[in-house]
Write an enzyme that holds these catalytic residues in place. Structure first.
Site, PDB file in Angstrom:
ATOM      1  N   ASP A  40     -34.992  -9.575 -15.405  1.00 44.97           N
ATOM      2  CA  ASP A  40     -35.143 -10.926 -14.873  1.00 44.97           C
ATOM      3  C   ASP A  40     -34.190 -11.844 -15.635  1.00 44.97           C
ATOM      4  O   ASP A  40     -33.877 -11.596 -16.805  1.00 44.97           O
ATOM      5  CB  ASP A  40     -36.579 -11.420 -15.026  1.00 44.97           C
ATOM      6  CG  ASP A  40     -36.937 -12.516 -14.031  1.00 44.97           C
ATOM      7  OD1 ASP A  40     -37.747 -12.259 -13.124  1.00 44.97           O
ATOM      8  OD2 ASP A  40     -36.399 -13.641 -14.145  1.00 44.97           O
ATOM      9  N   TYR A 171     -30.307 -19.928   2.167  1.00 41.12           N
ATOM     10  CA  TYR A 171     -31.415 -18.986   2.024  1.00 41.12           C
ATOM     11  C   TYR A 171     -31.537 -18.109   3.270  1.00 41.12           C
ATOM     12  O   TYR A 171     -31.594 -16.870   3.176  1.00 41.12           O
ATOM     13  CB  TYR A 171     -32.721 -19.741   1.793  1.00 41.12           C
ATOM     14  CG  TYR A 171     -33.909 -18.838   1.567  1.00 41.12           C
ATOM     15  CD1 TYR A 171     -34.207 -18.369   0.294  1.00 41.12           C
ATOM     16  CD2 TYR A 171     -34.736 -18.452   2.628  1.00 41.12           C
ATOM     17  CE1 TYR A 171     -35.292 -17.525   0.082  1.00 41.12           C
ATOM     18  CE2 TYR A 171     -35.815 -17.606   2.421  1.00 41.12           C
ATOM     19  CZ  TYR A 171     -36.088 -17.152   1.151  1.00 41.12           C
ATOM     20  OH  TYR A 171     -37.155 -16.305   0.946  1.00 41.12           O
ATOM     21  N   LYS A 175     -30.677 -14.076   3.430  1.00 42.41           N
ATOM     22  CA  LYS A 175     -31.706 -13.113   3.783  1.00 42.41           C
ATOM     23  C   LYS A 175     -31.319 -12.325   5.039  1.00 42.41           C
ATOM     24  O   LYS A 175     -31.683 -11.146   5.172  1.00 42.41           O
ATOM     25  CB  LYS A 175     -33.048 -13.821   3.971  1.00 42.41           C
ATOM     26  CG  LYS A 175     -33.641 -14.372   2.676  1.00 42.41           C
ATOM     27  CD  LYS A 175     -33.894 -13.272   1.642  1.00 42.41           C
ATOM     28  CE  LYS A 175     -34.679 -13.772   0.445  1.00 42.41           C
ATOM     29  NZ  LYS A 175     -34.925 -12.706  -0.556  1.00 42.41           N
ATOM     30  N   ASP A 205     -47.808 -16.150  -1.880  1.00 39.61           N
ATOM     31  CA  ASP A 205     -48.372 -17.045  -2.896  1.00 39.61           C
ATOM     32  C   ASP A 205     -47.793 -16.700  -4.266  1.00 39.61           C
ATOM     33  O   ASP A 205     -48.419 -16.036  -5.091  1.00 39.61           O
ATOM     34  CB  ASP A 205     -49.894 -16.918  -2.909  1.00 39.61           C
ATOM     35  CG  ASP A 205     -50.548 -17.945  -3.825  1.00 39.61           C
ATOM     36  OD1 ASP A 205     -49.844 -18.866  -4.299  1.00 39.61           O
ATOM     37  OD2 ASP A 205     -51.766 -17.830  -4.065  1.00 39.61           O
TER      38      ASP A 205
END
Length: 275
Positions: A40, A171, A175, A205
């Protein structure tokens, strides 16, 4: 881990593993017996208006995997930097000795931002996925044992959702681009028995969605602009959970999906079909 675990003896490389979907994927694959190489960025990107993961988040992923009896190597690295990514992956391969599974999960959503947002989201979400696969290919091909690569796209990779700002457009474009990347890699790597697929979640979420800025952006799109964009799912849920995506990843990388390659798998509560 039990030797009866479906992924026992395999090693999984997961990007964006410090929290959210990446953490859930690490935990699920580890529970299925895989050793985990987790990376990360653990730093902020200026165009992203919500807090990104921290070193403490990555350390928490490590603790959760180890507390559950799994093995994990975690390295801070930026998917935009191909050489840093290769080095991070090699650190894990040096520890575990092989590579069988790749989950290109790292992603950002710099909605309502300008040119920097476009550049950053394409660099992370699309070029980062490309770097991730490129880092893995030499290792997996040299092993000669096949493998599975999963690129995490989005429902926004299959339908035209979002606003007109450059971060949002970037975005959706990135994608969608991940799908083309997957299809090309699926054909290119098939002779090596390496399968490549994409997963397309609806809203999940995670901290990328569940933050003050993104909630405000969604309200802005729906109400203030009166845009013809419906973000509601067909099934009666507002968002799904990270574990729902991780379950789909676990299935795609398992032997149960051994002949599945080149597919776009929605985990989307029906939003794509609804559109």
């Amino acid at each position: 881990m039990s030797t009866a675990a479906p992924l026992a003896g395999r090693v999984a490389f997961i990007t964006g593993a410090a929290r959210g979907q990446g953490r859930a994927e690490a935990l699920r694959l580890a529970a299925d017996g895989a050793d985990i190489i987790a990376i990360d960025l653990c730093d902020q990107i200026d165009s992203v208006p919500y807090p990104l993961a921290t070193p403490d988040d990555l350390a928490a992923t490590v603790k959760l995997v180890e507390d559950a009896g799994g093995r994990i190597v975690a390295v801070q690295a930026d998917v935009r930097d191909e050489q840093a990514l290769r080095s991070a992956l090699q650190t894990g391969v040096d520890r575990f000795g092989r590579l069988d599974i790749v989950v290109a999960n790292a992603g950002i959503a710099p909605m309502q931002s300008g040119p920097d947002g476009w550049r950053d989201v394409v660099d992370v979400n699309l070029t980062g996925a490309h770097h991730t696969v490129e880092a893995a290919i030499p290792i997996m091909v040299a092993q000669g044992a096949g493998g599975s690569i999963v690129l995490i796209s989005s429902a926004a990779g299959l339908i035209g959702v979002g606003g007109g700002d450059r971060g949002s457009l970037g975005y959706t474009a990135a994608k969608h681009g991940v799908v083309g990347l997957m299809r090309a890699y699926a054909n290119f790597l098939a002779p090596h028995s390496i399968r490549v697929n994409t997963i397309h979640p609806t809203g999940v979420d995670t901290p990328m969605i569940n933050n003050e800025f993104t909630r405000g952006w969604l309200k802005h799109i729906a109400e203030e602009l009166n845009a013809p964009t419906d973000f509601s799912n067909a099934l009666p849920v507002q968002v799904i959970q990270s574990e729902d995506v991780a379950n789909a990843v676990a299935w795609l990388v398992s032997d149960q999906a051994r002949y599945i390659t080149g597919v776009t798998l929605p985990v989307d509560a029906g939003i794509v079909n609804k559109r």
